[in-house]
Design an enzyme around this catalytic site. Structure first.
Site, mmCIF file in Angstrom:
data_model
loop_
_atom_site.group_PDB
_atom_site.id
_atom_site.type_symbol
_atom_site.label_atom_id
_atom_site.label_comp_id
_atom_site.label_asym_id
_atom_site.label_seq_id
_atom_site.Cartn_x
_atom_site.Cartn_y
_atom_site.Cartn_z
ATOM 1 N N GLN A 180 -7.167 -25.109 -14.044
ATOM 2 C CA GLN A 180 -8.358 -24.240 -13.844
ATOM 3 C C GLN A 180 -8.570 -23.929 -12.505
ATOM 4 O O GLN A 180 -9.361 -22.776 -12.198
ATOM 5 C CB GLN A 180 -9.505 -24.585 -14.871
ATOM 6 C CG GLN A 180 -10.738 -23.659 -14.953
ATOM 7 C CD GLN A 180 -11.520 -24.418 -15.953
ATOM 8 O OE1 GLN A 180 -12.427 -25.664 -15.531
ATOM 9 N NE2 GLN A 180 -12.295 -23.603 -16.684
ATOM 10 N N TYR A 198 -2.324 -34.459 -18.308
ATOM 11 C CA TYR A 198 -3.296 -33.340 -17.677
ATOM 12 C C TYR A 198 -2.395 -32.330 -16.971
ATOM 13 O O TYR A 198 -1.877 -32.734 -15.749
ATOM 14 C CB TYR A 198 -4.114 -33.852 -17.029
ATOM 15 C CG TYR A 198 -5.394 -34.566 -17.629
ATOM 16 C CD1 TYR A 198 -5.183 -34.627 -19.056
ATOM 17 C CD2 TYR A 198 -6.509 -35.629 -17.220
ATOM 18 C CE1 TYR A 198 -6.103 -35.324 -19.832
ATOM 19 C CE2 TYR A 198 -7.271 -36.189 -17.893
ATOM 20 C CZ TYR A 198 -7.208 -36.081 -19.241
ATOM 21 O OH TYR A 198 -8.217 -36.813 -19.839
ATOM 22 N N GLY A 227 -16.519 -33.343 -15.206
ATOM 23 C CA GLY A 227 -15.554 -32.641 -14.525
ATOM 24 C C GLY A 227 -16.302 -31.421 -13.691
ATOM 25 O O GLY A 227 -17.450 -31.302 -14.031
ATOM 26 N N GLN A 236 -12.222 -44.713 -24.668
ATOM 27 C CA GLN A 236 -12.741 -43.593 -24.102
ATOM 28 C C GLN A 236 -12.692 -42.495 -25.239
ATOM 29 O O GLN A 236 -12.037 -41.699 -25.519
ATOM 30 C CB GLN A 236 -11.812 -42.970 -22.941
ATOM 31 C CG GLN A 236 -12.432 -41.841 -22.292
ATOM 32 C CD GLN A 236 -11.570 -41.374 -21.049
ATOM 33 O OE1 GLN A 236 -11.171 -40.121 -21.001
ATOM 34 N NE2 GLN A 236 -11.222 -42.336 -20.295
ATOM 35 N N TRP A 243 -16.344 -39.035 -22.703
ATOM 36 C CA TRP A 243 -15.970 -37.801 -22.038
ATOM 37 C C TRP A 243 -16.738 -36.653 -22.951
ATOM 38 O O TRP A 243 -17.384 -36.903 -23.785
ATOM 39 C CB TRP A 243 -14.406 -37.423 -22.154
ATOM 40 C CG TRP A 243 -13.881 -37.634 -23.531
ATOM 41 C CD1 TRP A 243 -13.324 -38.571 -24.156
ATOM 42 C CD2 TRP A 243 -13.513 -36.292 -24.406
ATOM 43 N NE1 TRP A 243 -12.861 -38.284 -25.425
ATOM 44 C CE2 TRP A 243 -12.831 -36.708 -25.647
ATOM 45 C CE3 TRP A 243 -13.824 -35.050 -24.447
ATOM 46 C CZ2 TRP A 243 -12.369 -36.186 -26.811
ATOM 47 C CZ3 TRP A 243 -13.510 -34.265 -25.368
ATOM 48 C CH2 TRP A 243 -12.589 -34.694 -26.359
ATOM 49 N N LYS A 270 -26.463 -22.769 -20.910
ATOM 50 C CA LYS A 270 -26.381 -21.541 -20.405
ATOM 51 C C LYS A 270 -25.571 -20.422 -21.464
ATOM 52 O O LYS A 270 -25.546 -19.274 -21.082
ATOM 53 C CB LYS A 270 -24.931 -21.682 -19.476
ATOM 54 C CG LYS A 270 -23.876 -22.197 -19.723
ATOM 55 C CD LYS A 270 -22.970 -22.477 -18.537
ATOM 56 C CE LYS A 270 -21.493 -23.026 -19.124
ATOM 57 N NZ LYS A 270 -20.568 -23.228 -17.737
ATOM 58 N N SER A 292 -8.354 -44.770 -25.977
ATOM 59 C CA SER A 292 -9.083 -43.519 -25.894
ATOM 60 C C SER A 292 -9.235 -43.047 -27.724
ATOM 61 O O SER A 292 -7.919 -43.095 -28.157
ATOM 62 C CB SER A 292 -8.677 -42.491 -25.016
ATOM 63 O OG SER A 292 -9.442 -41.237 -25.199
#
Length: 334
Positions: free
Chosen positions: A27, A54, A285, A177, A205, A216, A152
């Site tokens: 991104q 990732y 992030g 996780q 996470w 928002k 995780s």
């Protein structure tokens, strides 16, 4: 920055952890990614979380470059293994001895380090015997390539079985996780009590629910330009579960609580996660350095019982609590 012990170990990690799941090499351009890492370091973050899958390995490369030149002993670097990487062949996924052995070496090369502080099973692998997986992790630790083992999105029974095997093999399984936020609480009924008993911490996470808890997103309105809900590469599918007017209206009701505490909505969300004493750190992030600088202010904030009760009253029955939904997203992909 405050630090907490990771599980029943001597390792301390920063309460706020910088993660690059949906950003680096995907991104966000590399220069901006490096600026975000620099902002994290400047804010006192010492713990960085990534995974080999990732951006199909590219995120580890970007993080390794961004951290190059930093004192390695002052950092805690986490990565993961399980999901497909590389050409995504028949052995390029899962938790077999073969895949773990190849993956740890490749991750270390990309991260430009001799070891990771925490090596995590990114999901539970139903297709590989747990004994094989834990023996492979033990080999990784005993060879000095990882200091501790984590997992995780494992459920309580999987955690218990893995923890027992780890002890028998002379290694420490210290963390899980999971996804965890005000709106996603599926670990609270079974995973957290079991983890407390075993001495396993949560490293969570999506504490801001993919941005929903920033406030928002407004009920009845289009998602803002540049937001995650508009970005098909940035988690748009995952955020859809929260994009209904009832949820968005309830989230707006959290704003007076945040204002009274002198916090942004995002800071309130991260502080709420950190109020759980089984949580060692919350992963944030960022696509811009200022997001790191803002969200890190949640470190050290303590929410009293009255505030947590008010939050529960505002959200009502909206939070997902079903322990059967522990695994997210879906399991083995190949």
């Amino acid at each position: 920055m405050k630090h907490r012990h990771l599980g029943r170990s001597g390792l301390k990690i920063s309460e706020i952890i910088y993660g690059n799941w949906l950003t680096h090499a995907s991104q966000v351009e590399d220069d901006r990614a490096r600026a975000c890492v620099r902002a994290a370091l400047d804010a006192g973050i010492s713990t960085f979380d990534t995974a080999d899958t990732y951006a199909n390995t590219a995120a580890e490369v970007v993080l390794g470059e961004a951290l190059k030149g930093e004192r390695r002993e002052s950092l805690e670097i986490f990565t993961k293994v399980y999901f497909p990487t590389g050409p995504m062949g028949h052995n390029d996924t899962g938790l077999s001895r073969k895949h773990i052995r190849e993956s740890i070496d490749a991750s270390l090369t990309r991260l430009q380090t001799d070891y990771v502080d925490l090596y995590q099973a990114h999901r539970y692998d139903d297709a590989t015997p747990l004994e094989e997986t834990m023996q492979a992790f033990a080999d990784v630790v005993h060879s000095g390539k990882a200091l501790y083992i984590g997992v995780s999105e494992w459920n309580a029974d999987q955690l218990r079985a893995g923890h027992q095997l780890a002890r028998e093999l002379g290694i420490q399984l210290v963390s899980n996780q999971p996804q965890y936020s005000m709106l996603w609480r599926v670990i609270e009924e079974r995973v957290v009590p079991t983890s407390r008993e075993l001495g396993v911490s949560q490293v969570v996470w999506s504490p801001i629910a993919q941005g929903i808890l920033t406030g928002k997103y407004k009920p009845g309105a289009e998602a803002p330009e540049g937001s995650r809900a508009r970005d098909e590469k940035g988690g748009a599918d995952m955020i859809k579960r929260f994009l209904d007017d009832r949820t968005l209206e309830a989230v707006q009701g959290l704003e007076p609580i945040a204002e009274e505490l002198g916090l942004s909505m995002a800071q309130l969300a991260v502080a709420w996660v950190l109020s759980n004493d089984n949580v060692a750190g919350a992963i944030i992030g960022a696509s811009r350095p200022e997001q790191v600088t803002e969200n890190v202010k949640a470190a050290g904030v303590r929410l009293d019982a009255d505030v947590r009760t008010r939050i529960d009253e505002v959200l009502g029955d909206l939070p997902e609590t079903d322990p059967a939904k522990t695994v997210s997203p879906a399991q083995r992909l190949a």
